[in-house]
Design an enzyme around this catalytic site. Structure first.
Site, short mmCIF file in Angstrom:
data_model
loop_
_atom_site.label_atom_id
_atom_site.label_comp_id
_atom_site.label_asym_id
_atom_site.label_seq_id
_atom_site.Cartn_x
_atom_site.Cartn_y
_atom_site.Cartn_z
N ASN A 114 0.86 -1.19 0.00
CA ASN A 114 0.00 0.00 0.00
C ASN A 114 0.90 1.25 0.00
O ASN A 114 1.46 1.61 1.02
CB ASN A 114 -0.89 -0.03 1.25
CG ASN A 114 -1.76 1.21 1.38
OD1 ASN A 114 -1.84 2.02 0.45
ND2 ASN A 114 -2.39 1.38 2.54
N TRP A 115 1.01 1.86 -1.19
CA TRP A 115 1.91 3.03 -1.31
C TRP A 115 1.29 4.30 -0.74
O TRP A 115 1.96 5.34 -0.69
CB TRP A 115 2.26 3.24 -2.79
CG TRP A 115 3.25 2.25 -3.33
CD1 TRP A 115 3.72 1.13 -2.70
CD2 TRP A 115 3.90 2.28 -4.61
NE1 TRP A 115 4.61 0.47 -3.50
CE2 TRP A 115 4.75 1.15 -4.68
CE3 TRP A 115 3.85 3.16 -5.70
CZ2 TRP A 115 5.54 0.88 -5.80
CZ3 TRP A 115 4.64 2.88 -6.82
CH2 TRP A 115 5.48 1.75 -6.86
N LYS A 116 0.02 4.25 -0.38
CA LYS A 116 -0.68 5.44 0.15
C LYS A 116 -0.50 6.63 -0.81
O LYS A 116 -0.49 6.42 -2.01
CB LYS A 116 -0.21 5.73 1.58
CG LYS A 116 -0.31 4.46 2.45
CD LYS A 116 -0.14 4.70 3.91
CE LYS A 116 -0.29 3.37 4.65
NZ LYS A 116 -0.32 3.48 6.08
N HIS B 42 -9.82 1.31 4.37
CA HIS B 42 -8.56 1.48 5.12
C HIS B 42 -8.79 2.42 6.29
O HIS B 42 -9.57 3.37 6.18
CB HIS B 42 -7.47 2.03 4.18
CG HIS B 42 -6.12 1.99 4.81
ND1 HIS B 42 -5.71 2.94 5.72
CD2 HIS B 42 -5.11 1.08 4.73
CE1 HIS B 42 -4.49 2.63 6.14
NE2 HIS B 42 -4.11 1.51 5.55
N GLU C 77 -5.81 -4.96 10.21
CA GLU C 77 -4.82 -3.91 10.46
C GLU C 77 -5.19 -3.17 11.74
O GLU C 77 -5.96 -2.19 11.68
CB GLU C 77 -4.79 -2.92 9.30
CG GLU C 77 -4.34 -3.52 8.00
CD GLU C 77 -3.65 -2.49 7.11
OE1 GLU C 77 -2.53 -2.77 6.68
OE2 GLU C 77 -4.21 -1.41 6.88
N SER D 53 2.98 -2.03 10.54
CA SER D 53 4.42 -2.01 10.84
C SER D 53 5.14 -3.30 10.45
O SER D 53 6.06 -3.74 11.14
CB SER D 53 4.67 -1.71 12.32
OG SER D 53 4.24 -0.41 12.64
N GLY E 41 2.71 -0.95 4.36
CA GLY E 41 2.69 0.45 3.99
C GLY E 41 4.12 0.96 3.85
O GLY E 41 4.78 0.77 2.81
N GLY E 42 4.61 1.59 4.91
CA GLY E 42 5.93 2.25 4.90
C GLY E 42 7.04 1.44 4.24
O GLY E 42 7.75 1.94 3.35
#
Ligand code: PGA
Length: 254
Positions: A9-11, A98, A172, A216, A237-238
C-alpha cells in the site's frame, strides 16, 4: 510454506510518476532470481500512476490494486473514481475501508456499498478492519467484538452469488500502523488468533477468503507473520516503498 500474498500500500506516495516507475522497476530488479517461487504480489499505488505502472512488464504473480473505489459505476460524482474505470486501467484488487479513510469519515455503511460495487464489477476487494488503541487496551476479546461488528456491517446483504468470489480481508490494528504515534507491530501469535476469529466470522458468507495482517510489517518481523499458517500474507505500507526491504520481504515469502 503455502503461497502467501504480499500487498504494497503506497498510500499518497511517491510524489511523481517518474519516482513511482523507478520504485517499481527497482523492486523488480531486486527480486530473487527464481521467478517460479515468487509469492502473489499486489502493488497498490495512487490512482494516477496505475496506467503507466501497468505498462511496465510485471513478473508473473504481480498485479495492481487501487486504494479505494466509489460505489457507483459512472455519473455526477465529482472527484470519485469508479470500479469500472479502475478495471479499464488493468486493476484487479481494490482496498476498501482502510483506517486512514475511515478516519476521514468513511462509515461501515459506505464500506459495505463499496464492497458490493467492487464485487459487482469483477474486482477483488481487500477489506480493511481493525481496532484502535483504546479498544485494544480492554483486551483481545474487546478487539474481536469490535472487528466482528465491522465485518457484520460491511458484509451485510452480500448477494449469495458472490460467496465463491476471491475475497481478501486485511486485519490492520490501527495502533500498529507505522504512521500512528507510538505504534508497534502486533505479535504474530495474537494477529493469528484474530485472523482465525475473522475467518470463522466470515465463513458463512465467503468461501474463498484469505486474511492478511498489516501494521508495521518490516523485513525484520515479516518472517514471524508469514510463518503462521493462518496468516495468508501481509499488507505493507511504509516498508513497501523501501525497495531493498520490500524485495527482501518478497524473498521471505517465496
Ligand atoms: P504500515 O502501513 O506498514 O506503514 O504500518 C500499513 C497500512 O496502513 O496499510
Amino acid at each position: 510454506m503455502k503461497k502467501k500474498i504480499i500487498a504494497a500500500n503506497w498510500k499518497m506516495n511517491p510524489s511523481s510518476l517518474k519516482e513511482a516507475e523507478k520504485t517499481l522497476r527497482a523492486i523488480i530488479r531486486l527480486l530473487p532470481a527464481k521467478s517460479g517461487s515468487l509469492p502473489k504480489t499486489i502493488i497498490i499505488p495512487p490512482f494516477l500512476f496505475l496506467r503507466e505502472l501497468k505498462a511496465i512488464s510485471l513478473p508473473s504473480g504481480f498485479s495492481l490494486g487501487a486504494q479505494d473505489a466509489f460505489w457507483e459505476e459512472k455519473g455526477a460524482f465529482t472527484g470519485e473514481t469508479s470500479p469500472l474505470q479502475l478495471k479499464s486501467a488493468g486493476v484487479k484488487y481494490v482496498v476498501i475501508g482502510h483506517s486512514e479513510r475511515r478516519a476521514l469519515g468513511e462509515t461501515d455503511e459506505v464500506v459495505g456499498r463499496k464492497i458490493k460495487s467492487v464485487l459487482r464489477n469483477g474486482l477483488t476487494p481487500i477489506l480493511c478492519v481493525g481496532e484502535n488503541k483504546n479498544i485494544r487496551k480492554k483486551g483481545l476479546a474487546a478487539a474481536k467484538n469490535f472487528v466482528g461488528n465491522e465485518l457484520e456491517k460491511s458484509l451485510k446483504n452480500l448477494p449469495a452469488t458472490t460467496a465463491d468470489r476471491d475475497f481478501l480481508i486485511a486485519y490492520e490494528p490501527i495502533w500498529a500502523i507505522s504512521s500512528v504515534p507510538d505504534s508497534k507491530n502486533d505479535t504474530p501469535e495474537s494477529a493469528a488468533e484474530m485472523i482465525v476469529f475473522i475467518k470463522k466470522a466470515a465463513a458463512g458468507r465467503l468461501k474463498n477468503l484469505k486474511v492478511l495482517y498489516g501494521g508495521s510489517v518490516s523485513a525484520r518481523n515479516a518472517g514471524g507473520f508469514l510463518s503462521q499458517p493462518e496468516i495468508d500474507g501481509v499488507l505493507i505500507g511504509g516498508a513497501s516503498l523501501k525497495v531493498d526491504e520490500f524485495a527482501e520481504i518478497i524473498g521471505l515469502a517465496g
